[in-house]
Design an enzyme around this catalytic site. Structure first.
Site, PDB file in Angstrom:
ATOM      1  N   ASP A  99     -22.084 -27.960 -13.303  1.00 54.23           N
ATOM      2  CA  ASP A  99     -22.254 -27.146 -12.185  1.00 54.23           C
ATOM      3  C   ASP A  99     -21.256 -26.617 -11.675  1.00 54.23           C
ATOM      4  OD1 ASP A  99     -20.089 -29.835 -12.669  1.00 54.23           O
ATOM      5  OD2 ASP A  99     -21.048 -30.569 -11.711  1.00 54.23           O
ATOM      6  N   HIS A 100     -20.399 -26.330 -12.192  1.00 52.44           N
ATOM      7  CA  HIS A 100     -18.848 -25.510 -12.355  1.00 52.44           C
ATOM      8  C   HIS A 100     -18.977 -24.345 -12.272  1.00 52.44           C
ATOM      9  CE1 HIS A 100     -16.970 -29.786 -11.509  1.00 52.44           C
ATOM     10  NE2 HIS A 100     -16.247 -28.828 -10.665  1.00 52.44           N
ATOM     11  N   ASP A 120     -13.608 -35.737 -13.562  1.00 49.92           N
ATOM     12  CA  ASP A 120     -13.846 -34.932 -12.607  1.00 49.92           C
ATOM     13  C   ASP A 120     -13.235 -36.352 -11.212  1.00 49.92           C
ATOM     14  OD1 ASP A 120     -14.816 -32.814 -11.005  1.00 49.92           O
ATOM     15  OD2 ASP A 120     -14.618 -34.298  -9.714  1.00 49.92           O
ATOM     16  N   ARG A 123     -11.749 -30.375  -0.047  1.00 49.48           N
ATOM     17  CA  ARG A 123     -10.200 -29.766  -0.388  1.00 49.48           C
ATOM     18  C   ARG A 123      -9.856 -28.645   0.411  1.00 49.48           C
ATOM     19  NH1 ARG A 123      -9.363 -31.829  -6.687  1.00 49.48           N
ATOM     20  NH2 ARG A 123      -9.531 -34.689  -6.187  1.00 49.48           N
ATOM     21  N   SER A 147      -6.768 -32.425  -8.579  1.00 50.17           N
ATOM     22  CA  SER A 147      -8.528 -32.838  -9.522  1.00 50.17           C
ATOM     23  C   SER A 147      -7.948 -33.608 -11.221  1.00 50.17           C
ATOM     24  CB  SER A 147      -8.175 -30.864 -10.100  1.00 50.17           C
ATOM     25  OG  SER A 147      -8.788 -30.158 -11.126  1.00 50.17           O
ATOM     26  N   ARG A 201      -7.950 -31.662 -14.056  1.00 50.12           N
ATOM     27  CA  ARG A 201      -8.260 -30.788 -14.594  1.00 50.12           C
ATOM     28  C   ARG A 201      -7.187 -31.526 -16.164  1.00 50.12           C
ATOM     29  NH1 ARG A 201      -7.472 -26.002 -10.352  1.00 50.12           N
ATOM     30  NH2 ARG A 201      -9.732 -27.600 -10.025  1.00 50.12           N
TER      31      ARG A 201
HETATM   32  C1  MIC Z   1     -12.260 -29.961  -8.296  1.00 54.75           C
HETATM   33  O1  MIC Z   1     -12.687 -30.152  -6.740  1.00 54.75           O
HETATM   34  O2  MIC Z   1     -10.965 -29.513  -7.928  1.00 54.75           O
HETATM   35  C2  MIC Z   1     -12.974 -29.519  -9.736  1.00 54.75           C
HETATM   36  C3  MIC Z   1     -12.467 -28.624 -10.304  1.00 54.75           C
HETATM   37  O3  MIC Z   1     -13.931 -30.375  -9.291  1.00 54.75           O
HETATM   38  C4  MIC Z   1     -11.591 -31.061 -10.842  1.00 54.75           C
HETATM   39  C5  MIC Z   1     -11.926 -30.529 -11.988  1.00 54.75           C
HETATM   40  C6  MIC Z   1     -11.768 -29.030 -12.791  1.00 54.75           C
HETATM   41  O4  MIC Z   1     -10.123 -28.622 -12.159  1.00 54.75           O
HETATM   42  O5  MIC Z   1     -11.999 -28.565 -13.321  1.00 54.75           O
HETATM   43  C7  MIC Z   1     -11.809 -32.343  -9.893  1.00 54.75           C
HETATM   44  O6  MIC Z   1     -11.818 -32.508  -9.177  1.00 54.75           O
HETATM   45  O7  MIC Z   1     -11.254 -32.944 -10.847  1.00 54.75           O
HETATM   46 FE1  SF4 Z   2     -17.782 -29.373  -8.076  1.00 54.98          FE
HETATM   47 FE2  SF4 Z   2     -14.898 -30.424  -7.240  1.00 54.98          FE
HETATM   48 FE3  SF4 Z   2     -16.530 -29.148  -5.445  1.00 54.98          FE
HETATM   49 FE4  SF4 Z   2     -16.775 -31.477  -6.310  1.00 54.98          FE
HETATM   50  S1  SF4 Z   2     -14.502 -30.967  -5.152  1.00 54.98           S
HETATM   51  S2  SF4 Z   2     -18.345 -29.655  -5.125  1.00 54.98           S
HETATM   52  S3  SF4 Z   2     -16.452 -31.466  -8.385  1.00 54.98           S
HETATM   53  S4  SF4 Z   2     -15.827 -28.314  -6.972  1.00 54.98           S
END
Ligand code: MIC
Ligand code: SF4
Length: 643
Positions: free
Chosen positions: A64-65, A119, A379, A535, A537
């Site tokens: 999905d990313h 995630d 975010r 995140s 990550r």
């Molecule tokens: C995000 O919303 O920052 C992400 C991208 O979903 C991350 C995961 C990632 O960095 O791959 C998260 O929230 O953990």
């Molecule tokens: Fe995707 Fe992270 Fe955004 Fe949710 S917050 S839509 S998991 S990138």
């Protein structure tokens, strides 16, 4: 003494430790989820553990990313994940099927179960009464292998909901109100449990919006009871058999109580650049906007989309505004396509995006320079949209849709009487984009497909006797993982290639960091409070590891990032006296003698600032297990040593 819902579920899954707040506990994990941006690394780690089949009740991998495919990298990674899943017993949600949290809620989540996901928004599952926690990829890999997951036994905050939301005031406004009151670090070490009469006025998708964005409080997770509304949702998903009623005991004891009268709330916005920088829409009303993005795991449910379609129907998006809409899942998009709601969006001029994270993670739709963008996301960290000076406001779908029409911040209550929008009794169920794994006896026939983008993860070494290193970077408070390891369309495809992705490490704060750290060989980072928020990550730990970072000394850490540092074998330290932060400058040489011995003897470790000739104390407040992990040089080495 009665128990909170959190305590009930955690104690039913307890395999190590005691339910003493603040102490480390180990819990059994029933379900796991991964997404593609963290998934490749998690599955490489799972493979390295040598466990043939996952041992969880259900593990699902979502794509999905990284859905913009402007080179071979993302497509190769998707093929890799798909093939690993097929072989090792994991369900694979194909690209196009939707955002992990939305699909998991629809198709797999079960009240009372534990879920960890690579995630940070995994707590979305709390909307149906799960203990659902965001974790680093390595922790998820271990859980898939049947290993225990460790957390600090949390404090439990009761958010007592009373009253009922007024027309056009949304679940998003509830969580923004909580963020306004508690701040982005107010939830650290805590689970936020929603209770009270107001709960039954909220649907499951609304509850999920609230638990999803509890991640922004820094909370371990958030949870709602499982009640008749939950049963109705599961029934509509053809999964009534997964329903169990669950709630806290009437005499449960909470560590904190927050009272929210839903009827008193008004539409809110989180202003740049933090989810807790909350103002009312009334305060912002009339200001011109450039862009509106509707979607993300926070606000892309069918309910959200139906409200948006209702507002847009028969109107036209303001000429100065670009409106994009990404429905959260194939199920949502399908229903919208069949009931005419999608046509209303298209007619109004919305740019319909694929069911994926998209603009939320900087995969397209970056706003214009200094552009004001209203987003229904969770975010708004600086630079995350892909436009460094983009001004991102987080709002409800209702506020977003009405403002897209007027071209200025607009209070959705100006729409007048409430729209009569309810969820259907049955959703369209078609799991044809979820590929089941092959049977265990056939796994030998599945070849794992590895493209050239996939490089081995960096190897960490056992803890050195002395850390003698310069400070390669000094940063301030609330540093996010988007600062440490930025994402976006350009960088995300490199997630399986740590040497390459590390070229962007801390680039938002200091473009020279990468070269400086490499040149130093080994170094230490100094930071302020709530370091590593955001995140899950693990790349935000693996890139510094690759660049030779041995320790990070800060005022305080965010939970998942601290766990990721330990997993990577980097020592997380906090100032015993925060005033010492001001006495250290970038490039100072710091020396920590007998690190392992000092850590094993207590929680206080002495550090010498060789450049400025003074000593200061830091705390290394870790469990015995975490200390062992650091001595071994991280979780993989530790697991190998102990297996
Ligand atoms: C995000 O919303 O920052 C992400 C991208 O979903 C991350 C995961 C990632 O960095 O791959 C998260 O929230 O953990
Ligand atoms: Fe995707 Fe992270 Fe955004 Fe949710 S917050 S839509 S998991 S990138």
């Amino acid at each position: 003494m009665g128990l909170t819902l959190t305590e009930k579920i955690l104690s039913a899954h307890l395999v190590e430790g005691e339910m003493i707040k603040g102490s480390e506990i180990g819990i059994r994990i029933d379900q796991t989820l991964t997404q593609d941006a963290t998934g490749t690394m998690a599955y490489l780690e799972f493979e390295a553990m040598g466990v043939p089949r996952v041992k969880t009740e259900r593990s699902v991998a979502y794509i999905d990313h990284n859905t913009l495919q402007s080179g071979f990298e993302n497509a190769d990674d998707h093929r890799f994940i798909g093939s690993v899943c097929k072989k090792h017993g994991i369900y694979f949600s194909r690209p196009g099927n939707g955002i992990c949290h939305q699909v998991h809620l629809e198709r797999f989540g079960i009240p009372g179960k534990t879920l960890i996901g690579s995630d940070s928004h995994t707590p979305t599952g709390g909307g149906i009464g799960m203990i659902a926690i965001g974790a680093g990829g390595m922790d998820v890999a271990v859980a898939m292998g049947g290993g225990t997951y460790y957390i600090t036994c949390p404090k439990v905050v009761k958010v007592n909901l009373t009253g009922k939301l007024q027309p056009w005031v949304a679940a998003k406004d509830v969580i923004l109100e909580v963020l306004k009151r508690l701040s982005v670090k107010g939830g650290v070490g805590k689970v936020i449990e929603y209770c009270g009469e107001g709960v039954k006025t909220l649907s499951v998708p609304e509850r999920a919006t609230i638990t999803n964005m509890g991640a922004e409080l820094g909370a371990t997770t958030s949870i709602f009871p499982s009640d008749e509304t939950t049963r109705g949702f599961l029934k509509a998903q053809g999964r009534e058999q997964d329903y169990t009623p669950l709630c806290a005991d009437a005499d449960a004891v909470y560590d904190e109580i927050v009272e929210i009268d839903l009827s008193s709330l008004e539409p809110l916005a989180a202003c740049p650049h933090s989810p807790d920088n909350v103002k009312s829409i009334k305060e912002l009303e009339g200001q011109k906007i450039d862009q509106v993005c509707i979607g993300s795991c926070t606000n892309s449910s069918l309910l959200d989309m139906l409200k948006v379609a209702h507002i847009l129907k028969g109107k036209t998006v303001h000429p100065d505004v670009s409106l994009s809409i990404a429905p959260g899942s194939k199920q949502v998009l399908n229903i919208l396509a069949n009931n005419g709601a999608l046509a209303a969006m298209i007619d109004a001029g919305a740019r319909i995006l694929e069911s994926a994270c998209g603009p939320c993670i900087g995969m397209g739709q970056s706003p214009n320079s200094k552009g004001i963008s209203l987003r229904t996301f969770n975010r708004n960290f600086e630079g995350r949209s892909g436009t460094k000076d983009g001004q991102i406001y987080l709002v409800s779908p209702e506020t977003a849709a009405v403002s897209a029409l007027t071209g200025v911040f607009t209070d959705p209550r100006s729409l007048g009487a409430a729209a009569d929008i309810t969820l259907p009794d049955t959703f369209t169920i078609n799991d044809n984009m979820i590929v089941p794994p092959v049977a265990a006896e056939d796994m030998g026939s599945v070849e794992v497909l590895r493209g050239p983008n996939i490089k081995p993860f960096p190897v960490s070494e056992p803890l050195a006797e002395t850390i003698d290193a310069k400070c390669s970077l000094k940063v301030g408070d609330n540093i996010t993982t988007d600062h440490i390891m930025p994402a976006g369309a350009k960088i995300l495809p490199l997630r399986s290639n740590i040497p390459k992705v590390s070229e962007y490490c801390f680039a938002v704060c200091d473009e020279k960091f990468h070269d400086r750290a490499l040149e130093m060989g080994k170094s230490i980072i100094i930071g302020g409070s709530n370091y590593g928020q955001g995140s899950s990550r693990e790349h935000a730990a693996l890139a510094p590891l690759y660049l030779g970072v041995k320790a990070v000394i800060v005022k305080s850490f965010a939970r998942i990032h601290m766990a990721n540092l330990i997993n990577a074998g980097i020592v997380p330290m906090t100032f015993a006296d925060e005033a010492d932060y001001d006495r250290i400058d970038q490039l100072d040489e710091l020396k920590i003698e007998n690190v392992g011995k000092q850590i094993s003897e207590g929680n206080i470790v002495k550090v010498t600032n060789v450049t400025k000739n003074f000593d200061f104390d830091v705390k290394v407040d870790l469990s015995e297990r975490q200390k062992e992990m650091l001595y071994a040089g991280g979780l993989l080495n530790y697991t190998k040593q102990n297996s």
